[in-house]
Design an enzyme around this catalytic site. Structure first.
Site, mmCIF file in Angstrom:
data_model
loop_
_atom_site.group_PDB
_atom_site.id
_atom_site.type_symbol
_atom_site.label_atom_id
_atom_site.label_comp_id
_atom_site.label_asym_id
_atom_site.label_seq_id
_atom_site.Cartn_x
_atom_site.Cartn_y
_atom_site.Cartn_z
ATOM 1 C CE LYS A 66 102.404 4.416 69.707
ATOM 2 N NZ LYS A 66 101.760 3.793 70.606
ATOM 3 C CG ASP A 68 101.645 -0.365 74.636
ATOM 4 O OD1 ASP A 68 100.701 0.154 74.708
ATOM 5 O OD2 ASP A 68 101.829 -1.606 74.732
#
Length: 348
Positions: A66, A68
């Protein structure tokens, strides 16, 4: 008993005659129109990941880190490159490095879906550094050092690919962006591990978490469960409804936060760590311009300055208390309107 016909059917030959032959191909008429191409969409609403407490199991799920940063769509068009934010704003001029790299891919038409990040010394995405590279809230700085990690291919060579399965779109994407390729545009690689192991590795390396994607699903806009996000440290977006001033009066001590519950905002606590000195001063100045007399939510702070809930803060936290307040919070940054931030919604 079935009788054989005395004569072979029309169009067939008996064994004594010459073998069957297909009709000779005719050359294509140059005046005949080409097969139709799909019109390139001016913008595609992104597929969004639902929050999950743990990785899903099964071979139909693929796993990626993931990132950011800022969600972007890179449109490679016949005459130009367009880089759009999640909210549909054109930020091409702010990502010149990505724009130049997209031109060098040698593709006529394409739409890449991915995330723009700035990496720290350990190769982790640093949201604060990305904000600084872009000049902060309302900034116009050109972020040449930003890296774009592409994780999906939505349109390619005149054809809309959204109806295809993720595994098929991924195969085409990997042919355009080989793994381990450097530069401003890179492939967001899939983890070579099951979801639990990959999530554990991501957390041990101080990363935000992982994304799980169903390999057999088409690309569907919205938050429909085709993609899931599993976070090591929870991070969500909250509306700022006020602040407590610092003792010197030129900065902020903490921000008052609210989430959406039903049709209204509700107070969920505050955040008082994670601010750099200049950020805290600039934020106070911005919030003073939004000050109001009547608070938009009920809160227990008596010395707070209440503001219109127009700014959205990204906040890390560890858990929720039994009475619905955030625990162990840390400020990460202000989400810009162009990124179309979604205020956290509390499910009833």
């Amino acid at each position: 008993m079935v009788r054989r016909p005395s004569q072979p059917p029309v169009g067939l030959h008996s064994e004594k005659e010459a073998p069957l032959k297909s009709r000779a191909n005719r050359p294509r008429d140059p005046g005949q129109p080409q097969l139709p191409f799909d019109p390139m969409p001016p913008r595609i609403e992104p597929c969004l990941a639902q929050l999950a407490s743990k990785p899903p199991k099964g071979s139909e799920w693929a796993f990626e880190l993931k990132w950011d940063g800022y969600r972007l769509a890179v449109h490679v068009e016949p005459t130009q490159i367009r880089i759009l934010t999640r909210g549909g704003h054109d930020w091409t001029k702010r990502f010149s490095g990505i724009e130049i790299a997209a031109k060098q891919l040698g593709v006529a038409t394409m739409i890449l879906d991915g995330e723009a990040v700035v990496l720290d010394g350990q190769g982790r995405a640093d949201f604060g550094a990305l904000k600084a590279a872009l000049g902060g809230r309302g900034g116009k700085r050109n972020a040449e050092a930003v890296v774009f990690y592409a994780f999906d291919l939505l349109y390619f060579d005149g054809h809309d690919l959204r109806w295809m399965e993720l595994s098929e779109r991924r195969h085409l994407l990997e042919s355009i962006l080989p793994a381990a390729q450097g530069g401003p545009i890179r492939l967001s690689e899939e983890g070579d591990a099951d979801g639990d192991s990959f999530f554990q590795i991501a957390c041990e390396h101080g990363l935000e978490g992982i994304i799980a994607k169903h390999r057999r699903r088409p690309y569907r806009s919205g938050r429909l469960g085709d993609w899931l996000k599993i976070k090591c440290v929870r991070s969500e977006s909250f509306a700022i409804v006020g602040y407590e001033p610092s003792t010197d009066g030129v900065s902020i001590a903490s921000l008052l936060l609210a989430a959406i519950k039903g049709d209204e905002l509700v107070y969920v606590g505050s955040v008082g760590t994670g601010f750099k000195e200049k950020v805290a001063r600039d934020l106070k100045q911005a919030l003073d311009g939004l000050a109001i007399h009547k608070p938009s939510v009920k809160y227990p702070r008596k010395q707070a300055v209440v503001v219109r809930p127009e700014l959205v803060a990204e906040v890390e936290f560890r858990a929720w208390t039994k009475d619905g307040k955030l625990c162990h919070t840390s400020f990460k940054g202000i989400r810009v309107p162009q990124d179309n931030p979604t205020v956290y919604r509390i499910e009833s």
